[in-house]
Design an enzyme around this catalytic site. Structure first.
Site, short mmCIF file in Angstrom:
data_model
loop_
_atom_site.label_atom_id
_atom_site.label_comp_id
_atom_site.label_asym_id
_atom_site.label_seq_id
_atom_site.Cartn_x
_atom_site.Cartn_y
_atom_site.Cartn_z
N ASN A 1 37.77 8.23 4.12
CA ASN A 1 36.46 7.59 4.13
C ASN A 1 36.30 6.76 2.87
O ASN A 1 37.07 6.91 1.92
CB ASN A 1 35.33 8.64 4.17
CG ASN A 1 35.08 9.18 5.58
OD1 ASN A 1 35.50 8.59 6.57
ND2 ASN A 1 34.38 10.30 5.64
N HIS B 1 45.02 11.77 13.00
CA HIS B 1 44.92 13.23 12.87
C HIS B 1 45.42 13.63 11.48
O HIS B 1 46.58 13.37 11.16
CB HIS B 1 45.78 13.86 13.96
CG HIS B 1 45.82 15.35 13.95
ND1 HIS B 1 44.90 16.12 13.26
CD2 HIS B 1 46.66 16.23 14.55
CE1 HIS B 1 45.19 17.40 13.43
NE2 HIS B 1 46.25 17.49 14.21
N HIS C 1 32.68 7.81 14.44
CA HIS C 1 33.56 6.67 14.13
C HIS C 1 33.85 5.82 15.38
O HIS C 1 34.95 5.30 15.54
CB HIS C 1 34.88 7.13 13.50
CG HIS C 1 34.73 7.80 12.18
ND1 HIS C 1 34.81 7.15 10.99
CD2 HIS C 1 34.48 9.10 11.87
CE1 HIS C 1 34.64 8.00 9.99
NE2 HIS C 1 34.42 9.20 10.49
N TYR D 1 40.92 17.03 15.46
CA TYR D 1 41.40 15.68 15.80
C TYR D 1 42.29 15.68 17.04
O TYR D 1 42.17 14.81 17.90
CB TYR D 1 42.10 15.03 14.61
CG TYR D 1 41.12 14.62 13.53
CD1 TYR D 1 40.48 15.59 12.75
CD2 TYR D 1 40.81 13.30 13.28
CE1 TYR D 1 39.56 15.23 11.78
CE2 TYR D 1 39.89 12.94 12.30
CZ TYR D 1 39.27 13.91 11.55
OH TYR D 1 38.36 13.56 10.59
FE1 HDE Z 1 36.58 13.05 10.91
N1 HDE Z 1 36.68 13.08 12.94
N2 HDE Z 1 35.94 14.95 10.94
N3 HDE Z 1 36.34 13.00 8.89
N4 HDE Z 1 37.19 11.16 10.88
C1 HDE Z 1 37.03 12.04 13.72
O1 HDE Z 1 38.51 12.15 15.54
C2 HDE Z 1 36.02 15.80 11.98
C3 HDE Z 1 35.94 14.04 8.10
C4 HDE Z 1 37.43 10.40 9.78
O2 HDE Z 1 39.54 5.44 13.15
C5 HDE Z 1 37.17 12.42 15.16
O3 HDE Z 1 39.67 10.65 16.73
C6 HDE Z 1 35.68 17.13 11.57
C7 HDE Z 1 36.22 13.76 6.72
C8 HDE Z 1 37.80 9.07 10.17
O4 HDE Z 1 40.09 6.74 14.82
C9 HDE Z 1 36.94 13.94 15.16
C10 HDE Z 1 35.39 17.04 10.24
C11 HDE Z 1 36.79 12.53 6.71
C12 HDE Z 1 37.76 9.07 11.57
C13 HDE Z 1 36.63 14.20 13.71
C14 HDE Z 1 35.55 15.67 9.85
C15 HDE Z 1 36.85 12.06 8.07
C16 HDE Z 1 37.39 10.39 11.97
C17 HDE Z 1 36.36 11.61 16.11
C18 HDE Z 1 35.01 18.12 9.25
C19 HDE Z 1 37.24 11.71 5.49
C20 HDE Z 1 38.04 7.90 12.48
C21 HDE Z 1 37.32 10.67 16.80
C22 HDE Z 1 34.39 19.11 9.47
C23 HDE Z 1 38.36 12.23 4.82
C24 HDE Z 1 39.49 7.75 12.80
C25 HDE Z 1 38.62 11.10 16.38
C26 HDE Z 1 39.73 6.55 13.67
C27 HDE Z 1 37.29 10.80 13.30
C28 HDE Z 1 36.36 15.43 13.26
C29 HDE Z 1 35.28 15.23 8.53
C30 HDE Z 1 37.38 10.78 8.40
C31 HDE Z 1 35.91 14.46 16.10
C32 HDE Z 1 35.63 18.33 12.47
C33 HDE Z 1 35.98 14.68 5.53
C34 HDE Z 1 38.16 7.91 9.26
O5 HDE Z 1 38.08 14.61 15.51
#
Ligand code: HDE
Length: 711
Positions: free
Chosen positions: A154, A345, A81, A368
């Site tokens: 998402n 987060h 992202h 997060y």
């Molecule tokens: Fe994320 N995800 N994600 N994700 N995610 C990040 O956090 C992660 C998942 C989503 O505009 C990271 O600050 C893991 C689902 C959005 O700043 C990180 C898993 C959904 C954003 C991270 C998921 C999301 C992130 C990277 C599962 C939809 C952007 C930068 C195993 C519900 C937020 C950050 C923004 C961002 C980890 C799965 C949505 C690495 C471990 C499911 C919208 O922490």
């Protein structure tokens, strides 16, 4: 608390965040240049040298500070992202939600909660294009009176994997390949498809990723989904499972792939510009918040596990209850300070919102916070203005890099008597985790209820309209076509035979594979109409129309057209050969918005060709204008022409649709989004017909025309 008091509280909350941000804003307007320490600077163009042709001196503190700061200006981009765009707004519920949750911001319509939203792509780096095929992030921070609540969503309701431990593998496989960093922001490569064919649980998500959802027309026209299952808990302690939804009031609409690829070159900022412009013009994007609520006793009622993030809860089985609306009404002041530094987060919850045992969610709750520590440089990122809650912060956490608060108390521990145990936990109002009973053996296992990877994929496929299916097949041809390994390509065909035989046969046709010998599919015949974009809201508001005109245009037609469009909230831009003014037959002058060097049909929702002999004669002899309408036609966009303007369509490569001509003089002719009229001065019916065609978004029936125009 009575309504008036509540109203005030809502207002106070809203203003508090803006006032809080105000403290940190600096306009630097009409000010003297200083160092970071407030010393005024006399010259910032020449470094301090020993002689004007001599070496720069170490003692030049201004030079050193300026260069050092510049050298350290970048922070790590988000690991996923990375490319995003944010906006401020507010949220209000339509009715009290106290039956389901004790969350104060959902308690009463008078509570107006400030929000900050960041939309994003997942795979590409910060400088990649907006319109790539990808999932879009839709993260919302609610600054509530009880602390920040983050709904990190998402635009697709399910996910690639079931357990967070697979996330690093999944992300490694889709990101550019490690040896050569190719391809950028694309899923069309061997590593990703290698991971796919070895990961049956990903099947369902790949269908969504290859559907139109992954190339949205606008951030304003996307749904948002919390994906994971959460809990709502009311004041009596009763809990229910919940899935969160955002529903855009403009409906859910997408680009076509050819258009998305071209936009990536011509306007890589297409989505961020669209959002920025809409908010600047006062076309505030609106999204309704919906919840699917499931009583705990119904947990095992479905043929999928409600904790499995590769499954959605069909709206036909669990209806979405619309509970409130978010309006985005303010662009950021500074991209880095706000959009880049905002830290979301899923673990930022408020009383009344709790977690489930969804194994993906459980892993997210770790990731997060961990990622912010490296990205924002330490444990004090909550003090960055965009991340500060409007609720007061009191605890014994101290020090660390970039600490801003001057904690004045000598007490930094609990319990204490020196400060009468302050700050003290509140057992009544403090957050209490839902007391779910859990027991089990420590095992590295997946529950058998998570093992059906194909039934919902078939359900999704069954739910698609003919055009949507065609787009998915073409997406397979493009994405799998980018895979060099023949065996992987064949395994894709075989994998999707598990979902639907016809789909597998169609994939095979485009990727040089052998169609499956054994019939596949799951036997699922049900569909979920709610997931088809064909059934979405269709309105003309905020759409953008290109008007093609040259000198000698018909001024009455163009003016009436522009007025009619403005009345329904459609914006218009005049495209011509060169910038400056064009003059009508009667001498009226109009300012050209863009010329063909800076504009393309891909930047508009529809095209209109106005009448005027001289104007249309120039258009007919101009390859750029012919290409403009051909391309718009190919992308299934509404096209309108009045009087002489119709001649441009006749001169174009458009075929197979009825256009106004000698046999239907003076009558409005509308077929597959091509709206024309000739020999008519009453353009009211034309304008209305054109508006209706714009509201339809695209006219997919054209895909069935045997002869598509080249573009
Ligand atoms: Fe994320 N995800 N994600 N994700 N995610 C990040 O956090 C992660 C998942 C989503 O505009 C990271 O600050 C893991 C689902 C959005 O700043 C990180 C898993 C959904 C954003 C991270 C998921 C999301 C992130 C990277 C599962 C939809 C952007 C930068 C195993 C519900 C937020 C950050 C923004 C961002 C980890 C799965 C949505 C690495 C471990 C499911 C919208 O922490």
């Amino acid at each position: 608390m009575d309504t008036v008091q509540k109203k005030n509280r809502g207002k106070v909350q809203d203003d508090t965040k803006n006032e809080q941000l105000e403290i940190f804003r600096s306009d630097h307007n009409n000010e003297k240049l200083t160092t970071n320490h407030g010393l005024q600077i006399s010259n910032t163009d020449d470094s301090l040298k020993a002689g004007s042709r001599g070496p720069t001196l170490m003692e030049d503190f201004h030079f050193r500070e300026k260069l050092t700061h510049f050298d350290h200006e970048r922070i790590p981009e988000r690991v996923v992202h990375a490319r995003g765009f944010g906006a401020h707004g507010y949220f209000q519920v339509y009715e009290p939600m106290t039956e389901y949750t004790k969350a104060k911001f959902l308690e009463h319509p008078s509570v107006k909660t400030p929000v900050f939203v960041r939309f994003s792509t997942v795979v590409g780096s910060k400088g990649s294009a907006d319109t790539v095929r990808d999932v879009r992030g839709f993260a919302t921070k609610f600054y509530t009176s009880e602390g920040n609540y983050d709904l990190v969503a998402n635009n697709i309701p399910i996910f690639f994997i079931q357990d967070a431990i697979k996330f690093p593998d999944m992300v490694h496989s889709i990101k550019p390949e490690p040896h050569n960093d190719i391809p950028q922001a694309s899923a069309a490569h061997d590593n990703f498809w290698d991971f796919i064919v070895n990961t049956p649980e990903i099947t369902h998500m790949i269908l969504w990723l290859l559907s139109d959802r992954a190339i949205p027309r606008s951030f304003r026209m996307m749904e948002g989904f919390g994906v994971n299952t959460f809990r709502l808990v009311n004041a009596q302690g009763k809990a229910r499972f919940v899935k969160f939804h955002w529903k855009p009031l403009l409906g859910v609409h997408s680009l076509v792939w050819d258009e998305a690829q071209k936009l990536a070159g011509k306007d890589p900022d297409f989505h961020r510009r669209d959002l920025w412009d809409a908010i600047s013009m006062g076309n505030y994007p609106e999204f309704e918040l919906g919840v699917q609520i499931l009583e705990e006793e119904n947990e095992f009622k479905f043929n999928f596990d409600i904790l499995d993030p590769t499954k959605f809860w069909p709206e036909e089985l669990v209806p979405v209850k619309i509970i409130g609306k978010m309006t985005l009404n303010r662009n950021v002041d500074n991209f880095f300070a706000e959009t880049e530094q905002v830290a979301f987060h899923p673990g930022h919850v408020v009383p009344g919102i709790d977690f489930s045992n969804d194994p993906l969610l459980q892993g997210r709750l770790f990731s997060y916070l961990d990622t912010q520590l490296i990205r924002l440089g330490g444990p004090n990122f909550h003090e960055i203005p965009i991340n500060r809650p409007v609720a007061p912060v009191h605890n014994n956490q101290r020090d660390g890099y970039h600490r801003m608060t001057i904690d004045r108390s000598r007490v930094n521990y609990f319990p204490n008597s020196l400060q009468k145990n302050s700050p003290i936990p509140d057992p009544q109002n403090g957050y209490i985790h839902y007391a779910e009973k859990v027991e089990g053996k420590k095992v590295r296992e997946r529950n058998p209820s998570f093992k059906d990877h194909y039934s919902q994929a078939t359900l999704f496929w069954n739910s698609m309209s003919e055009a949507e299916r065609q787009h998915i097949i073409e997406a397979f041809h493009f994405e799998v076509g980018g895979v060099t390994n023949k065996e992987i390509r064949q395994r894709v065909v075989d994998m999707f035979n598990n979902v639907n035989s016809q789909l597998a046969i169609e994939i095979a046709k485009g990727v040089g594979g052998t169609p499956p010998i054994t019939p596949g599919g799951t036997g699922v015949t049900a569909s979920s109409p709610a997931v088809s974009q064909e059934n979405t809201i269709k309105v003309p508001q905020t759409r953008k129309v290109a008007i093609l005109a040259e000198n000698g245009f018909n001024c009455t037609e163009i003016v009436k057209f522009m007025e009619a469009m403005e009345d329904v909230g459609i914006t218009t831009e005049i495209i011509s050969t060169s910038l400056g003014q064009i003059t009508s037959v009667s001498g009226m002058e109009l300012e050209v918005s863009k010329h063909y060097h800076s504009a393309g049909s891909i930047m508009y929702d529809a095209v209109y060709i106005t009448g005027g002999r001289q104007s249309v004669d120039s258009l007919i002899t101009n390859g750029d204008s012919l290409h403009f309408v051909n391309e718009a036609f190919k992308h299934a966009k509404p096209i309108g022409a009045t009087n002489e303007g119709v001649d441009l369509l006749k001169a174009s490569a458009i075929q197979g649709v009825k256009i106004a001509g000698t046999d239907n003089q003076g009558q409005l002719t509308t077929e597959l989004g091509v709206v024309t009229i000739q020999n008519s001065t009453d353009l009211t019916s034309f304008n209305q017909g054109f508006i209706n065609a714009v509201a339809q978004h695209r006219h997919w029936g054209r895909q069935n025309l045997k002869k598509m125009v080249p573009a």
